[in-house]
Write a protein that holds these residues in place. Structure first.
Motif, short mmCIF file in Angstrom:
data_model
loop_
_atom_site.label_atom_id
_atom_site.label_comp_id
_atom_site.label_asym_id
_atom_site.label_seq_id
_atom_site.Cartn_x
_atom_site.Cartn_y
_atom_site.Cartn_z
N VAL A 294 6.86 -4.19 2.90
CA VAL A 294 6.29 -3.29 1.89
C VAL A 294 7.33 -2.99 0.81
O VAL A 294 7.03 -3.04 -0.40
CB VAL A 294 5.81 -1.98 2.56
N PHE A 295 8.54 -2.69 1.22
CA PHE A 295 9.61 -2.40 0.26
C PHE A 295 9.87 -3.60 -0.65
O PHE A 295 10.02 -3.45 -1.86
CB PHE A 295 10.89 -2.01 1.02
N ILE B 243 7.31 -3.97 -3.36
CA ILE B 243 7.53 -3.01 -4.45
C ILE B 243 8.65 -3.50 -5.37
O ILE B 243 8.54 -3.43 -6.60
CB ILE B 243 7.86 -1.61 -3.88
N ALA C 5 7.32 -6.28 -7.50
CA ALA C 5 6.50 -5.79 -8.60
C ALA C 5 7.37 -5.38 -9.78
O ALA C 5 7.04 -5.66 -10.95
CB ALA C 5 5.64 -4.61 -8.13
N PHE D 116 14.19 -0.34 -7.76
CA PHE D 116 12.81 -0.72 -8.04
C PHE D 116 12.60 -1.31 -9.44
O PHE D 116 11.46 -1.50 -9.86
CB PHE D 116 11.89 0.51 -7.91
N TYR E 208 13.06 0.20 -12.19
CA TYR E 208 12.45 1.27 -12.98
C TYR E 208 12.82 1.12 -14.45
O TYR E 208 13.94 0.75 -14.80
CB TYR E 208 12.93 2.62 -12.46
N TRP F 69 2.61 -4.59 -12.91
CA TRP F 69 3.12 -3.88 -11.74
C TRP F 69 1.99 -3.41 -10.83
O TRP F 69 2.00 -3.63 -9.63
CB TRP F 69 3.97 -2.70 -12.21
N LEU G 98 0.99 -5.21 -7.21
CA LEU G 98 1.22 -4.41 -6.01
C LEU G 98 -0.09 -4.14 -5.27
O LEU G 98 -0.12 -4.18 -4.03
CB LEU G 98 1.89 -3.09 -6.40
N LEU H 73 -0.13 -5.75 -1.53
CA LEU H 73 -0.12 -4.77 -0.45
C LEU H 73 -1.41 -4.82 0.35
O LEU H 73 -1.40 -4.69 1.58
CB LEU H 73 0.10 -3.35 -1.00
#
Length: 281
Positions: A186-187, A190, A193, A237, A239, A251, A255, A259
């Motif tokens: 999952v990480f 992210i 993305a 991430f 950002y 993004w 995601l 996911l």
């Protein structure tokens, strides 16, 4: 920086898991004399990965500005692809990886005169796969986050993975592999993305993408990417304090799709699980 650490930890554990299963099977079946072939394959794979990374880094340094942006976009896109493939491959392969590797070892050693090269090849391709995936991810991260923090974090992840690999091999610890690969997966999605959004940014700066450039929100006064918190979020991430519509759409859509596919339960998962749960190499 958390992203390079966790991804290199995961990549390292995947490589250690494969080589550890092979080495443990050789030891348990009284064929420890073949172990040097495994370590030869590992060292060759590490050397290839380091050479590839150095070559790509040196090559990119010669590019003019717009070509540099295009190169960063290509590396970022490759990193997204390999990160996603890594996550979904392990999700699928973990169920039968032990029995598949045992079968491959038996086949390799049954081949007349080819056992050594076959074992070297098994270890080489297992580690080279993870190493080359790591190279593209690290290049993308280093381009987005210059400075020593990202390389040191990646080295720390590799170091912890090596320690855990030896602990798994010698039977000293147990790891809930299903939970570990699920949450790190999952990480990683992210992170991927964020890399995909940065690919659009690089393409725009290279003059190849000029669509959907309206700024969605502007946090440059509240949470600037140049500040401490913004730098940390950017490193983990990718950002950005003022993303465009195209970056935000990429993004969110990426995601949402990945996911959903990654977290949805697989039919017969519980019955077929083999290396999930508290697994010991």
């Amino acid at each position: 920086m958390l992203a390079p650490f966790l991804i290199m930890l995961r990549e390292g554990i995947e490589a250690a898991l494969v080589t550890g299963i092979i080495a443990s099977y050789l030891r348990q079946t009284g064929r420890s004399a073949w172990l040097p072939a495994i370590w030869v394959g590992v060292f060759l794979a590490v050397a290839l990965s380091l050479f590839t990374g150095a070559a790509l880094q040196l090559m990119s340094a010669e590019f003019p500005q717009k070509a540099q942006e295009l190169f960063e976009a290509i590396v970022g896109l490759v990193a997204v692809v390999v990160l996603v493939s890594m996550v979904f491959w392990m999700r699928k392969a973990a169920r039968s990886i032990r029995s598949d590797l045992h079968h491959s070892v038996d086949q390799a050693l049954a081949a007349p005169g080819g056992g050594t090269w076959a074992l070297i090849g098994m270890a080489f391709f297992a580690v080279a796969r993870e190493g080359l995936e790591s190279i593209f991810f690290l290049l993308a991260i280093f381009q987005q986050s210059p400075g020593p923090a990202a390389p040191l974090s990646a080295l720390a992840g590799v170091g912890v993975a090596v320690i855990l690999g030896f602990a798994l091999y010698y039977g000293g610890i147990r790891i809930d592999l299903r939970r570990f690969f699920r949450w790190t997966g999952v990480f990683i999605l992210i992170v991927a993305a964020g890399l995909l959004a940065s690919v659009l940014r690089n393409l725009h700066e290279a003059g190849l993408w000029n669509h959907l450039q309206t700024t969605v929100y502007d946090l440059t006064e509240i949470l600037p990417v140049s500040g401490l918190a913004g730098t940390i979020l950017s490193g983990i991430f990718n950002y950005h304090d003022a993303p465009t519509a195209g970056e935000a759409i990429a993004w969110v859509v990426f995601l949402a799709v990945t996911l959903f596919l990654f977290l949805k339960p697989e039919a017969g998962n519980a019955a077929k699980a083999e290396t999930t749960g508290h697994a010991k190499v």
